[in-house]
Design a protein around this motif. Structure first.
Motif, PDB file in Angstrom:
ATOM      1  N   SER A 136       0.814  -1.229   0.000  1.00 42.40           N
ATOM      2  CA  SER A 136       0.000   0.000   0.000  1.00 42.40           C
ATOM      3  C   SER A 136       0.847   1.278   0.000  1.00 42.40           C
ATOM      4  O   SER A 136       0.321   2.369  -0.207  1.00 42.40           O
ATOM      5  CB  SER A 136      -0.928   0.006   1.221  1.00 42.40           C
ATOM      6  OG  SER A 136      -0.161   0.087   2.423  1.00 42.40           O
ATOM      7  N   ARG A 137       2.144   1.151   0.218  1.00 44.80           N
ATOM      8  CA  ARG A 137       2.988   2.352   0.292  1.00 44.80           C
ATOM      9  C   ARG A 137       3.483   2.805  -1.079  1.00 44.80           C
ATOM     10  O   ARG A 137       4.019   3.904  -1.207  1.00 44.80           O
ATOM     11  CB  ARG A 137       4.216   2.082   1.178  1.00 44.80           C
ATOM     12  CG  ARG A 137       3.868   1.665   2.594  1.00 44.80           C
ATOM     13  CD  ARG A 137       5.084   1.128   3.313  1.00 44.80           C
ATOM     14  NE  ARG A 137       5.651  -0.022   2.617  1.00 44.80           N
ATOM     15  CZ  ARG A 137       6.789  -0.622   2.974  1.00 44.80           C
ATOM     16  NH1 ARG A 137       7.475  -0.165   4.000  1.00 44.80           N
ATOM     17  NH2 ARG A 137       7.236  -1.670   2.296  1.00 44.80           N
ATOM     18  N   PHE A 165      -4.320  -4.921  -0.028  1.00 47.96           N
ATOM     19  CA  PHE A 165      -3.261  -3.929   0.158  1.00 47.96           C
ATOM     20  C   PHE A 165      -2.629  -4.155   1.530  1.00 47.96           C
ATOM     21  O   PHE A 165      -3.321  -4.141   2.548  1.00 47.96           O
ATOM     22  CB  PHE A 165      -3.833  -2.511   0.030  1.00 47.96           C
ATOM     23  CG  PHE A 165      -4.225  -2.176  -1.379  1.00 47.96           C
ATOM     24  CD1 PHE A 165      -3.323  -1.559  -2.245  1.00 47.96           C
ATOM     25  CD2 PHE A 165      -5.483  -2.514  -1.870  1.00 47.96           C
ATOM     26  CE1 PHE A 165      -3.670  -1.282  -3.558  1.00 47.96           C
ATOM     27  CE2 PHE A 165      -5.844  -2.236  -3.180  1.00 47.96           C
ATOM     28  CZ  PHE A 165      -4.933  -1.616  -4.023  1.00 47.96           C
ATOM     29  N   THR A 166      -1.318  -4.400   1.548  1.00 45.95           N
ATOM     30  CA  THR A 166      -0.618  -4.760   2.784  1.00 45.95           C
ATOM     31  C   THR A 166       0.127  -3.569   3.385  1.00 45.95           C
ATOM     32  O   THR A 166       0.244  -2.514   2.761  1.00 45.95           O
ATOM     33  CB  THR A 166       0.407  -5.874   2.499  1.00 45.95           C
ATOM     34  OG1 THR A 166       1.375  -5.380   1.561  1.00 45.95           O
ATOM     35  CG2 THR A 166      -0.262  -7.118   1.917  1.00 45.95           C
ATOM     36  N   LYS A 167       0.619  -3.782   4.599  1.00 46.09           N
ATOM     37  CA  LYS A 167       1.511  -2.845   5.305  1.00 46.09           C
ATOM     38  C   LYS A 167       0.853  -1.497   5.581  1.00 46.09           C
ATOM     39  O   LYS A 167       1.515  -0.454   5.542  1.00 46.09           O
ATOM     40  CB  LYS A 167       2.825  -2.660   4.523  1.00 46.09           C
ATOM     41  CG  LYS A 167       3.521  -3.999   4.235  1.00 46.09           C
ATOM     42  CD  LYS A 167       4.930  -3.829   3.712  1.00 46.09           C
ATOM     43  CE  LYS A 167       5.582  -5.183   3.463  1.00 46.09           C
ATOM     44  NZ  LYS A 167       6.983  -5.118   3.112  1.00 46.09           N
ATOM     45  N   ALA A 168      -0.452  -1.514   5.860  1.00 48.67           N
ATOM     46  CA  ALA A 168      -1.168  -0.262   6.118  1.00 48.67           C
ATOM     47  C   ALA A 168      -0.661   0.438   7.379  1.00 48.67           C
ATOM     48  O   ALA A 168      -0.826   1.645   7.537  1.00 48.67           O
ATOM     49  CB  ALA A 168      -2.670  -0.534   6.233  1.00 48.67           C
ATOM     50  N   ASP A 169      -0.033  -0.325   8.287  1.00 44.87           N
ATOM     51  CA  ASP A 169       0.468   0.278   9.536  1.00 44.87           C
ATOM     52  C   ASP A 169       1.721   1.125   9.308  1.00 44.87           C
ATOM     53  O   ASP A 169       2.137   1.870  10.192  1.00 44.87           O
ATOM     54  CB  ASP A 169       0.804  -0.826  10.547  1.00 44.87           C
ATOM     55  CG  ASP A 169       1.810  -1.812   9.983  1.00 44.87           C
ATOM     56  OD1 ASP A 169       3.001  -1.743  10.369  1.00 44.87           O
ATOM     57  OD2 ASP A 169       1.430  -2.650   9.145  1.00 44.87           O
ATOM     58  N   MET A 171      -3.523   6.229   7.482  1.00 46.24           N
ATOM     59  CA  MET A 171      -4.636   5.649   6.715  1.00 46.24           C
ATOM     60  C   MET A 171      -4.981   6.532   5.524  1.00 46.24           C
ATOM     61  O   MET A 171      -5.366   6.025   4.478  1.00 46.24           O
ATOM     62  CB  MET A 171      -5.857   5.437   7.627  1.00 46.24           C
ATOM     63  CG  MET A 171      -6.951   4.580   7.001  1.00 46.24           C
ATOM     64  SD  MET A 171      -6.416   3.054   6.164  1.00 46.24           S
ATOM     65  CE  MET A 171      -6.505   1.849   7.462  1.00 46.24           C
ATOM     66  N   THR A 211      -2.715   5.565   2.766  1.00 46.51           N
ATOM     67  CA  THR A 211      -3.117   4.254   2.237  1.00 46.51           C
ATOM     68  C   THR A 211      -4.335   4.406   1.334  1.00 46.51           C
ATOM     69  O   THR A 211      -4.380   3.848   0.230  1.00 46.51           O
ATOM     70  CB  THR A 211      -3.423   3.272   3.383  1.00 46.51           C
ATOM     71  OG1 THR A 211      -2.224   3.076   4.139  1.00 46.51           O
ATOM     72  CG2 THR A 211      -3.888   1.923   2.861  1.00 46.51           C
ATOM     73  N   ILE A 267      -7.866  -3.713   2.753  1.00 48.00           N
ATOM     74  CA  ILE A 267      -6.653  -3.108   3.319  1.00 48.00           C
ATOM     75  C   ILE A 267      -6.285  -3.871   4.577  1.00 48.00           C
ATOM     76  O   ILE A 267      -7.148  -4.141   5.430  1.00 48.00           O
ATOM     77  CB  ILE A 267      -6.900  -1.611   3.630  1.00 48.00           C
ATOM     78  CG1 ILE A 267      -7.093  -0.831   2.319  1.00 48.00           C
ATOM     79  CG2 ILE A 267      -5.767  -1.016   4.444  1.00 48.00           C
ATOM     80  CD1 ILE A 267      -7.621   0.576   2.495  1.00 48.00           C
ATOM     81  N   THR A 268      -4.999  -4.236   4.695  1.00 49.13           N
ATOM     82  CA  THR A 268      -4.576  -5.053   5.843  1.00 49.13           C
ATOM     83  C   THR A 268      -3.272  -4.548   6.450  1.00 49.13           C
ATOM     84  O   THR A 268      -2.519  -3.814   5.821  1.00 49.13           O
ATOM     85  CB  THR A 268      -4.340  -6.516   5.423  1.00 49.13           C
ATOM     86  OG1 THR A 268      -3.252  -6.551   4.489  1.00 49.13           O
ATOM     87  CG2 THR A 268      -5.569  -7.148   4.806  1.00 49.13           C
ATOM     88  N   SER A 269      -3.048  -4.990   7.666  1.00 45.77           N
ATOM     89  CA  SER A 269      -1.751  -4.826   8.324  1.00 45.77           C
ATOM     90  C   SER A 269      -1.472  -6.072   9.143  1.00 45.77           C
ATOM     91  O   SER A 269      -2.255  -6.424  10.029  1.00 45.77           O
ATOM     92  CB  SER A 269      -1.753  -3.600   9.245  1.00 45.77           C
ATOM     93  OG  SER A 269      -0.714  -3.733  10.193  1.00 45.77           O
TER      94      SER A 269
END
Length: 199
Positions: A114-115, A140-144, A148, A151, A174-176
């Protein structure tokens, strides 16, 4: 809700995969997208899928049985993993054969960092999956790793890019792996697909 998750087998050939008698949900993404971490987060097991600081750790089709009801499949990543060209040449046909011939594949989850701005390699792969008529959703990964808002802006840009070639966009989540964001959404999506396939 995942109550049990266990490794079943690793293969290089879809014909040697477990009997196609349970729905299968496969995960794929560019190297270093956080696939193994996401699988471990979804299953609640820290070491189910092998995570590595060195991209390209997954080099086989890995099957895990979930709740004795469905298979989670960890596929080799694509992209810049530092592996030999012969390895890469093997991955292509191995993964494409699996995706195009595995009749119990209920959904392919394509993981996107996601970055990043939309990457050609992701778009090309997603377009190929769409052309093959393979059921798919995007995660979409790595939202942390960012706000937000950033993202959401990334996802919006990805959607706009896809609309160049897609009329109806696939489902997106969207995930983390760190914070657990998106876990319920992904698991509910899997349950929904299974419910719909039995109706």
């Amino acid at each position: 809700m995942i109550k049990s998750a266990a490794f079943v087998t690793s293969n290089t050939d879809y014909k040697k995969c477990p009997p196609a008698n349970k729905p299968e949900f496969a995960f794929i993404g560019r190297s270093n997208v956080g696939k193994s971490s996401l699988i471990n987060m979804l299953t609640g097991q820290k070491k189910l899928a092998k995570t590595s600081a060195r991209p390209g750790k997954t080099q086989l089709i890995n099957h895990f049985i979930i709740n004795e009801k469905w298979y989670l499949v960890d596929l080799p990543g694509y992209g810049w993993a530092k592996v030999s060209k012969t390895q890469k040449a093997k991955w292509g046909p191995m993964v494409s054969d699996y995706l195009t011939h595995r009749e119990n594949l209920a959904c392919l989850f394509v993981l996107i960092d996601s970055r990043l701005e939309p990457q050609n390699i992701d778009i090309e792969f997603i377009n190929w999956v769409g052309e093959q008529g393979i059921p798919m959703a995007l995660i979409f990964t790595k939202a942390d790793k960012q706000t937000m808002n950033k993202t959401m802006a990334s996802v919006a840009l990805f959607k706009r890019t896809m609309k160049n070639t897609w009329e109806d966009l696939p489902d997106m989540m969207i995930t983390s792996a760190e914070s657990g964001v998106g876990k319920e959404e992904v698991l509910n999506f899997i349950q929904e697909v299974m419910d719909n396939s039995t109706n």
